[in-house]
Design an enzyme around this catalytic site. Structure first.
Site, short mmCIF file in Angstrom:
data_model
loop_
_atom_site.label_atom_id
_atom_site.label_comp_id
_atom_site.label_asym_id
_atom_site.label_seq_id
_atom_site.Cartn_x
_atom_site.Cartn_y
_atom_site.Cartn_z
N GLU A 147 35.15 27.29 2.62
CA GLU A 147 35.05 25.91 3.12
C GLU A 147 36.32 25.59 3.90
O GLU A 147 37.42 25.96 3.47
CB GLU A 147 34.92 24.98 1.90
CG GLU A 147 35.07 23.50 2.22
CD GLU A 147 34.96 22.63 0.95
OE1 GLU A 147 34.35 23.06 -0.04
OE2 GLU A 147 35.53 21.53 0.97
N GLU A 204 40.06 14.88 6.31
CA GLU A 204 39.64 14.28 5.04
C GLU A 204 40.71 13.35 4.50
O GLU A 204 41.91 13.58 4.69
CB GLU A 204 39.37 15.38 4.01
CG GLU A 204 38.89 14.85 2.67
CD GLU A 204 38.44 15.95 1.73
OE1 GLU A 204 38.98 17.06 1.80
OE2 GLU A 204 37.53 15.68 0.93
#
Ligand SMILES: *[C@@H]1O[C@H](CO)[C@@H](O)[C@H](O)[C@H]1NC(C)=O
Ligand SMILES: *[C@@H]1O[C@H](CO)[C@@H](O)[C@H](O)[C@H]1NC(C)=O
Ligand SMILES: *[C@@H]1O[C@H](CO)[C@@H](O)[C@H](O)[C@H]1NC(C)=O
Ligand SMILES: *[C@@H]1O[C@H](CO)[C@@H](O)[C@H](O)[C@H]1NC(C)=O
Ligand SMILES: *[C@@H]1O[C@H](CO)[C@@H](O)[C@H](O)[C@H]1NC(C)=O
Ligand SMILES: *[C@@H]1O[C@H](CO)[C@@H](O)[C@H](O)[C@H]1NC(C)=O
Length: 386
Positions: free
Chosen positions: A145, A150
């Site tokens: 990932e 974020e």
């Protein structure tokens, strides 16, 4: 140091992921355009999650494409050609319910040797809001990932991270950020926070991002390593703003985050990645009490998610474009239709392609870890009650 679990998970898309005809063997700096998400067709090649957030315990329902378009939670502005991805800011949500929002996953996957650019004018922020622009392989954590963008609540800086199987670490990065939170990328270490690099620029997240007119994120997924560049709008290099069909990463300078293959063999720890935009609310990261109270007051679910929708007026992505490039001379796009036919040639070291059972395993292990360490799991009352 707070734990910061990032979105993981079982995708509803089921393309078969396979080995590619050509996987670049050397580190590349030259890329050519392979795929563009832009304008009126922006949303055509993504899958809307169409289920509540059963991945990160958010107090959110990721709506279907039909609901997203009908309620204007996903739309393209015809004047600017910008795509909007939003949290519902028109509904007064009653106690016990979750709030509507959007999570979209690209139908195509992009193999090692790819680079993706997103140009954003606004990113979601506000108490309880947890946005991410990231990617993952269908199989997680085996296929890895990459979190390019974020953050949560009213934090002011973007945090980038990788999540992998054990054995991948950040070693000797050539990066501008000096804010390295953790170097072990394993999902099984540090409550799966991944190997986090924080962007020192407050133009990289929240209201500071929009005030600077937004900017562009570049994610390079190369055999030599993974790199992220962030350029506030005034600093976007002409090699990007010219919308050229080829780009050369040497024009970008040193990346803000860099994970060289010397510490994390990209070809071993990563499989083709699906790109994801999502905005969830509260949940394991934004709603964690010790993280929530760093920038917001009150209780995540009770004081923000339910009731008046005005808290969510800034909870949206405004996307100029997403463009994906392949190493010059190769094609790194793995489409759902082409991948099935080549399934028999899969070189995946992780078994049957297309299964997501391992994601659930990863989640269970994470919960076990979390509970064992007595870590507070507070995702809002709604989670417990629904
Ligand atoms: C992407 O996948 C979704 C279903 O998962 C489908 O509705 C949509 O048509 C696909 N887009 C394209 C361009 O194939
Ligand atoms: C960039 O150029 C391509 C042609 O190569 C065009 O289709 C596209 O609309 C342009 N994108 C933007 C964001 O202007
Ligand atoms: C770091 O990256 C820059 C830009 O690509 C390059 O010029 C420089 O030589 C690199 N430094 C090291 C120590 O590898
Ligand atoms: C935030 O929450 C943590 C854990 O509940 C607590 O230890 C800390 O004192 C709180 N900080 C503030 C500023 O309220
Ligand atoms: C919702 O948010 C949008 C910005 O995305 C804003 O234009 C609008 O005024 C907000 N409020 C309502 C009630 O739609
Ligand atoms: C989430 O829900 C979807 C749809 O029911 C399901 O396919 C998936 O396995 C669930 N994921 C987890 C991690 O529970």
């Amino acid at each position: 140091m707070p734990s910061s679990w990032v979105p993981v998970s079982a995708s509803l898309v089921g393309p078969l992921i396979v080995a590619l005809a050509s996987v670049p063997s050397a580190s590349a700096t030259q890329y050519s355009l392979a795929k563009e998400y832009y304008g009126s067709t922006f949303f055509d090649d993504w899958t809307f999650y169409n289920y509540y957030d059963n991945l990160t315990n958010g107090d959110a329902i990721f709506v279907s494409a039909q609901t997203a378009f009908a309620d204007q939670l996903a739309y393209v502005d015809s004047t600017t050609s910008h795509a909007f991805i939003k949290v519902d800011n028109t509904t007064t949500v009653p106690y016990n319910d979750k709030r509507n929002t959007v999570r979209i996953t690209s139908n195509d996957s992009f193999a090692v040797g790819s680079l993706w650019v997103t140009d954003l004018y606004h990113v979601p922020y506000g108490c309880s809001v947890w946005p991410a622009w990231w990617s993952q392989a269908v199989q997680w954590p085996q296929g890895g990932e990459i979190d390019t963008f974020e953050g949560v609540n009213l934090q002011t800086n973007n945090q980038m991270s990788l999540h992998t199987e054990p054995g991948c670490t950040q070693v000797s990065p050539n990066e501008t950020s000096t804010l390295v939170t953790s170097t072990d990328c394993s999902y099984d270490a540090n409550e799966n926070q991944g190997c986090i690099v924080t962007d020192p620029s407050t133009a990289s997240f929240g209201s500071g991002f929009s005030t600077a007119g937004g900017g562009a994120f570049v994610t390079e997924f190369a055999t030599s390593g993974i790199s992220v560049w962030f350029f506030p709008r005034s600093q976007i290099p002409s090699s990007l703003s010219s919308n050229s069909s080829t780009i050369d990463t040497t024009t970008f300078g040193v990346p803000v985050g860099n994970w060289p293959s010397t510490g994390c063999n990209v070809q071993e720890y990563f499989q083709p990645q699906q790109l994801i935009f999502d905005i969830t609310l509260c949940g394991d990261f934004a709603g964690n009490a010790a993280i929530f109270n760093q920038t917001c007051s009150g209780v995540c679910y009770n004081d923000y998610v339910i009731g008046s929708p005005s808290n969510y007026d800034n909870a949206y992505f405004e996307v100029g474009y997403v463009r994906v490039f392949s190493t010059e001379g190769s094609s790194t796009v793995v489409s759902p239709s082409t991948s099935g036919s080549a399934a028999g040639t899969s070189a995946s070291p992780t078994g049957a392609p297309g299964t997501s059972g391992n994601s659930a395993k990863g989640l269970r292990e994470w919960y076990t870890l979390v509970l064992a360490s007595g870590f507070a799991l507070i995702g809002g009352l709604g989670v417990a009650l629904l």
